[in-house]
Design a protein around this motif. Structure first.
Motif, PDB file in Angstrom:
ATOM      1  N   ILE A  67      41.734  63.534 -20.846  1.00 35.18           N
ATOM      2  CA  ILE A  67      42.159  64.895 -20.514  1.00 35.18           C
ATOM      3  C   ILE A  67      42.331  65.754 -21.762  1.00 35.18           C
ATOM      4  O   ILE A  67      41.982  66.945 -21.760  1.00 35.18           O
ATOM      5  CB  ILE A  67      43.470  64.853 -19.707  1.00 35.18           C
ATOM      6  N   LEU A  68      42.855  65.153 -22.849  1.00 36.54           N
ATOM      7  CA  LEU A  68      43.118  65.923 -24.067  1.00 36.54           C
ATOM      8  C   LEU A  68      42.129  65.580 -25.185  1.00 36.54           C
ATOM      9  O   LEU A  68      41.376  66.437 -25.649  1.00 36.54           O
ATOM     10  CB  LEU A  68      44.556  65.675 -24.543  1.00 36.54           C
ATOM     11  N   ASP A  69      42.149  64.332 -25.634  1.00 37.15           N
ATOM     12  CA  ASP A  69      41.409  63.956 -26.845  1.00 37.15           C
ATOM     13  C   ASP A  69      39.909  64.238 -26.721  1.00 37.15           C
ATOM     14  O   ASP A  69      39.297  64.820 -27.629  1.00 37.15           O
ATOM     15  CB  ASP A  69      41.637  62.472 -27.156  1.00 37.15           C
ATOM     16  N   PHE A  70      39.307  63.821 -25.630  1.00 36.19           N
ATOM     17  CA  PHE A  70      37.866  64.008 -25.443  1.00 36.19           C
ATOM     18  C   PHE A  70      37.509  65.491 -25.414  1.00 36.19           C
ATOM     19  O   PHE A  70      36.560  65.938 -26.073  1.00 36.19           O
ATOM     20  CB  PHE A  70      37.438  63.317 -24.149  1.00 36.19           C
ATOM     21  N   ARG A  71      38.278  66.270 -24.671  1.00 36.88           N
ATOM     22  CA  ARG A  71      37.985  67.702 -24.567  1.00 36.88           C
ATOM     23  C   ARG A  71      38.265  68.420 -25.886  1.00 36.88           C
ATOM     24  O   ARG A  71      37.581  69.393 -26.232  1.00 36.88           O
ATOM     25  CB  ARG A  71      38.794  68.312 -23.430  1.00 36.88           C
ATOM     26  N   ASN A  72      39.277  67.956 -26.627  1.00 37.11           N
ATOM     27  CA  ASN A  72      39.555  68.557 -27.938  1.00 37.11           C
ATOM     28  C   ASN A  72      38.388  68.341 -28.899  1.00 37.11           C
ATOM     29  O   ASN A  72      37.987  69.246 -29.639  1.00 37.11           O
ATOM     30  CB  ASN A  72      40.832  67.961 -28.536  1.00 37.11           C
ATOM     31  N   ARG A  73      37.845  67.123 -28.899  1.00 37.89           N
ATOM     32  CA  ARG A  73      36.721  66.844 -29.784  1.00 37.89           C
ATOM     33  C   ARG A  73      35.511  67.705 -29.423  1.00 37.89           C
ATOM     34  O   ARG A  73      34.821  68.237 -30.303  1.00 37.89           O
ATOM     35  CB  ARG A  73      36.339  65.358 -29.714  1.00 37.89           C
ATOM     36  N   ALA A  74      35.275  67.846 -28.114  1.00 36.84           N
ATOM     37  CA  ALA A  74      34.142  68.668 -27.676  1.00 36.84           C
ATOM     38  C   ALA A  74      34.340  70.125 -28.074  1.00 36.84           C
ATOM     39  O   ALA A  74      33.394  70.801 -28.515  1.00 36.84           O
ATOM     40  CB  ALA A  74      33.979  68.548 -26.159  1.00 36.84           C
ATOM     41  N   LEU A  75      35.579  70.625 -27.971  1.00 37.74           N
ATOM     42  CA  LEU A  75      35.862  72.011 -28.330  1.00 37.74           C
ATOM     43  C   LEU A  75      35.727  72.226 -29.835  1.00 37.74           C
ATOM     44  O   LEU A  75      35.143  73.225 -30.285  1.00 37.74           O
ATOM     45  CB  LEU A  75      37.275  72.387 -27.867  1.00 37.74           C
ATOM     46  N   ALA A  76      36.246  71.283 -30.635  1.00 44.61           N
ATOM     47  CA  ALA A  76      36.137  71.400 -32.088  1.00 44.61           C
ATOM     48  C   ALA A  76      34.678  71.371 -32.531  1.00 44.61           C
ATOM     49  O   ALA A  76      34.263  72.135 -33.420  1.00 44.61           O
ATOM     50  CB  ALA A  76      36.918  70.265 -32.756  1.00 44.61           C
ATOM     51  N   GLU A  77      33.888  70.511 -31.892  1.00 41.55           N
ATOM     52  CA  GLU A  77      32.458  70.438 -32.232  1.00 41.55           C
ATOM     53  C   GLU A  77      31.754  71.745 -31.877  1.00 41.55           C
ATOM     54  O   GLU A  77      30.911  72.235 -32.638  1.00 41.55           O
ATOM     55  CB  GLU A  77      31.821  69.276 -31.482  1.00 41.55           C
ATOM     56  N   ARG A  78      32.136  72.336 -30.752  1.00 37.48           N
ATOM     57  CA  ARG A  78      31.513  73.594 -30.343  1.00 37.48           C
ATOM     58  C   ARG A  78      31.853  74.725 -31.309  1.00 37.48           C
ATOM     59  O   ARG A  78      31.002  75.540 -31.673  1.00 37.48           O
ATOM     60  CB  ARG A  78      31.964  73.956 -28.931  1.00 37.48           C
ATOM     61  N   ASP A 100      35.335  80.959 -43.544  1.00 36.63           N
ATOM     62  CA  ASP A 100      34.115  81.516 -42.967  1.00 36.63           C
ATOM     63  C   ASP A 100      34.334  82.035 -41.543  1.00 36.63           C
ATOM     64  O   ASP A 100      33.769  83.054 -41.144  1.00 36.63           O
ATOM     65  CB  ASP A 100      33.007  80.465 -42.947  1.00 36.63           C
ATOM     66  N   LYS A 101      35.138  81.309 -40.786  1.00 46.33           N
ATOM     67  CA  LYS A 101      35.409  81.680 -39.402  1.00 46.33           C
ATOM     68  C   LYS A 101      36.899  81.898 -39.190  1.00 46.33           C
ATOM     69  O   LYS A 101      37.732  81.285 -39.880  1.00 46.33           O
ATOM     70  CB  LYS A 101      34.927  80.589 -38.434  1.00 46.33           C
ATOM     71  N   GLY A 107      32.579  74.371 -34.461  1.00 48.37           N
ATOM     72  CA  GLY A 107      31.853  74.136 -35.702  1.00 48.37           C
ATOM     73  C   GLY A 107      30.407  74.585 -35.647  1.00 48.37           C
ATOM     74  O   GLY A 107      29.853  75.063 -36.637  1.00 48.37           O
ATOM     75  N   LYS A 108      29.771  74.452 -34.466  1.00 45.87           N
ATOM     76  CA  LYS A 108      28.358  74.820 -34.328  1.00 45.87           C
ATOM     77  C   LYS A 108      28.153  76.292 -33.988  1.00 45.87           C
ATOM     78  O   LYS A 108      27.034  76.799 -34.126  1.00 45.87           O
ATOM     79  CB  LYS A 108      27.713  73.957 -33.230  1.00 45.87           C
ATOM     80  N   ASP A 109      29.207  76.974 -33.554  1.00 44.97           N
ATOM     81  CA  ASP A 109      29.064  78.364 -33.115  1.00 44.97           C
ATOM     82  C   ASP A 109      28.768  79.269 -34.314  1.00 44.97           C
ATOM     83  O   ASP A 109      29.415  79.162 -35.360  1.00 44.97           O
ATOM     84  CB  ASP A 109      30.348  78.830 -32.423  1.00 44.97           C
ATOM     85  N   SER A 110      27.808  80.157 -34.155  1.00 40.88           N
ATOM     86  CA  SER A 110      27.440  81.067 -35.246  1.00 40.88           C
ATOM     87  C   SER A 110      28.371  82.275 -35.342  1.00 40.88           C
ATOM     88  O   SER A 110      28.324  83.010 -36.329  1.00 40.88           O
ATOM     89  CB  SER A 110      25.998  81.553 -35.053  1.00 40.88           C
ATOM     90  N   HIS A 111      29.202  82.497 -34.321  1.00 34.78           N
ATOM     91  CA  HIS A 111      30.125  83.633 -34.364  1.00 34.78           C
ATOM     92  C   HIS A 111      31.218  83.382 -35.400  1.00 34.78           C
ATOM     93  O   HIS A 111      31.733  82.260 -35.526  1.00 34.78           O
ATOM     94  CB  HIS A 111      30.758  83.861 -33.000  1.00 34.78           C
ATOM     95  N   GLU A 112      31.613  84.424 -36.087  1.00 28.93           N
ATOM     96  CA  GLU A 112      32.664  84.310 -37.096  1.00 28.93           C
ATOM     97  C   GLU A 112      34.060  84.522 -36.504  1.00 28.93           C
ATOM     98  O   GLU A 112      35.047  84.119 -37.120  1.00 28.93           O
ATOM     99  CB  GLU A 112      32.428  85.329 -38.213  1.00 28.93           C
ATOM    100  N   LEU A 113      34.137  85.158 -35.328  1.00 34.00           N
ATOM    101  CA  LEU A 113      35.422  85.444 -34.696  1.00 34.00           C
ATOM    102  C   LEU A 113      35.432  84.829 -33.300  1.00 34.00           C
ATOM    103  O   LEU A 113      34.612  85.180 -32.450  1.00 34.00           O
ATOM    104  CB  LEU A 113      35.652  86.956 -34.599  1.00 34.00           C
ATOM    105  N   ILE A 114      36.369  83.910 -33.066  1.00 35.86           N
ATOM    106  CA  ILE A 114      36.453  83.200 -31.783  1.00 35.86           C
ATOM    107  C   ILE A 114      37.897  83.260 -31.291  1.00 35.86           C
ATOM    108  O   ILE A 114      38.830  82.960 -32.043  1.00 35.86           O
ATOM    109  CB  ILE A 114      36.012  81.729 -31.916  1.00 35.86           C
ATOM    110  N   TYR A 115      38.058  83.639 -30.052  1.00 35.41           N
ATOM    111  CA  TYR A 115      39.404  83.725 -29.438  1.00 35.41           C
ATOM    112  C   TYR A 115      39.442  82.731 -28.271  1.00 35.41           C
ATOM    113  O   TYR A 115      38.665  82.831 -27.331  1.00 35.41           O
ATOM    114  CB  TYR A 115      39.647  85.149 -28.933  1.00 35.41           C
ATOM    115  N   ILE A 116      40.363  81.769 -28.362  1.00 37.64           N
ATOM    116  CA  ILE A 116      40.405  80.666 -27.403  1.00 37.64           C
ATOM    117  C   ILE A 116      41.644  80.775 -26.521  1.00 37.64           C
ATOM    118  O   ILE A 116      42.755  80.968 -27.018  1.00 37.64           O
ATOM    119  CB  ILE A 116      40.443  79.306 -28.128  1.00 37.64           C
TER     120      ILE A 116
END
Length: 377
Positions: free
Chosen positions: A313-324, A129-130, A326-335
């Motif tokens: 520094i890593l694990d907490f921020r990774n979880r927050a990024l993965a959650e974001r 989907d994304k 998952g919730k983002d409605s955009h189909e194309l994301i460049y990180i």
């Protein structure tokens, strides 16, 4: 008794045995290698300072006397030549060896950058989907690397991607904690700029400014997807209460922070050394840059030692990024995020949705010597 028949006598080459010939050949090779190595090291020593070369020569003179005595005591054949000849040979051998040893770190770190380059991944992920492109980043790197990244980001905007950026967001509640606990009491961006200047590299944010006009025109396409300093502080406090291993590892941190202001000499000394190198001659700055780039390459290429603070520094921020994501409605994301975040981010995405998989991968070199192109009109 009379003098030995061999002492002071001329020996015809035809009378030299095969063993003696072999020793002479080995000796000639050793002297040749030492001489060539010293000639290659000489420009490095001079570029650093004539005082370095003078110090090497003085040390060689001081060590030549005991060195010559030891050689004459161990090797009987050396006692057939004059003491002055033994002293001169000891001095030259020590001068060559010490000169090579003094310049060796520069050559070593130069080879590290050339033969074992530091690379970061550009990974394309999809769950059907994304589509997410993860561009691994380094806060300090070569100009060509940042230009390539910015070019890819501009193309991604054309292709309809929304851009995610790394960068812990400041907050009144957490800024002081972040500076004290994670930034050593200073500002990380200032440190990165100082390192980039010393190493002959560039700072990441200097190039992201090229996207400033598009950021202003389309702010919805440019998103700081990181957490705040307050978020990290709260996670730190939570782990201190709920994770005994984390608490045990981080307990000394408060004591260290309290006593850090009592001994600022080391930090001031390091700043002084960096300032001396930055204000030195172009040759000195070039050598400092070679060593700095090689040291960074070797250090960052080494296997990371697990650290309890990685949970923040890593694990907490990774979880927050993965959650974001998952919730983002955009189909194309460049990180664009630090390369060390990718393994954890992928694991978190797949934990939430096993359909996430790697579709393509390429590697980009982050550190290289600055290009100095020349031509003729």
């Amino acid at each position: 008794m009379g003098a030995s028949l061999t002492e002071g006598a001329q020996v015809h080459p035809a009378n030299i045995g095969s063993g003696q010939r072999f020793k002479l050949r080995v000796s000639a090779i050793v002297w040749f290698v030492l001489a060539v190595g010293f000639l290659l090291s000489l420009p490095v020593l001079i570029d650093v300072s004539w005082l370095v070369l003078l110090a090497v020569a003085v040390i060689a003179i001081v060590l030549a006397v005991p060195g010559a005595w030891i050689v004459r005591a161990v090797f009987r054949g050396q006692r057939l030549q004059s003491w002055l000849a033994s002293l001169a040979k000891a001095f030259l051998a020590l001068l060559f060896f010490l000169g090579i040893a003094a310049a060796a770190p520069v050559f070593y770190y130069g080879l590290q950058t050339a033969l074992n380059p530091l690379t970061v991944p550009q990974v394309t992920l999809s769950n059907g989907d994304k589509t997410v492109v993860f561009q691994g980043m380094s806060h300090v790197g070569s100009e060509l690397f940042y230009k390539s990244v910015v070019y890819d980001l501009e193309q991604a905007l054309v292709d309809g991607y929304v851009l995610y950026y790394e960068g812990v967001i400041g907050s009144p509640e957490g800024d002081a904690w972040f500076s004290r606990t994670l930034a050593g009491g200073g500002d990380l961006n200032t440190s990165y700029q100082m390192i980039s200047s010393l190493c002959g590299l560039k700072f990441q944010l200097d190039y992201f400014g090229l996207l400033a006009s598009d950021m202003a025109a389309r702010p919805d396409r440019h998103i700081n997807a990181d957490v705040t300093t307050a978020d990290m502080m709260h996670e730190y406090d939570r782990l201190m209460q709920s994770d005994p291993a984390f608490a045990a590892a981080e307990q000394p941190a408060s004591t260290t922070a309290e006593t850090a202001t009592e001994a600022p000499e080391s930090g001031a000394g390091l700043t002084g050394i960096i300032g001396w190198l930055q204000n030195g001659s172009p040759e000195l700055r070039s050598i400092a840059g070679t060593v700095c780039r090689g040291f960074m390459t070797a250090t960052l290429n080494a296997d990371a030692v697990p650290d309890q603070m990685d949970k923040v520094i890593l694990d907490f921020r990774n979880r927050a990024l993965a959650e974001r994501i998952g919730k983002d409605s955009h189909e194309l994301i460049y990180i664009t995020y630090g390369a060390g975040h990718f393994p954890g981010l992928l694991a978190d995405l797949q934990a939430a949705d096993p359909a996430w998989e790697v579709q393509s991968l390429k590697w980009m070199r982050t550190i290289a010597a600055p290009e100095e192109l020349d031509g003729k009109l």
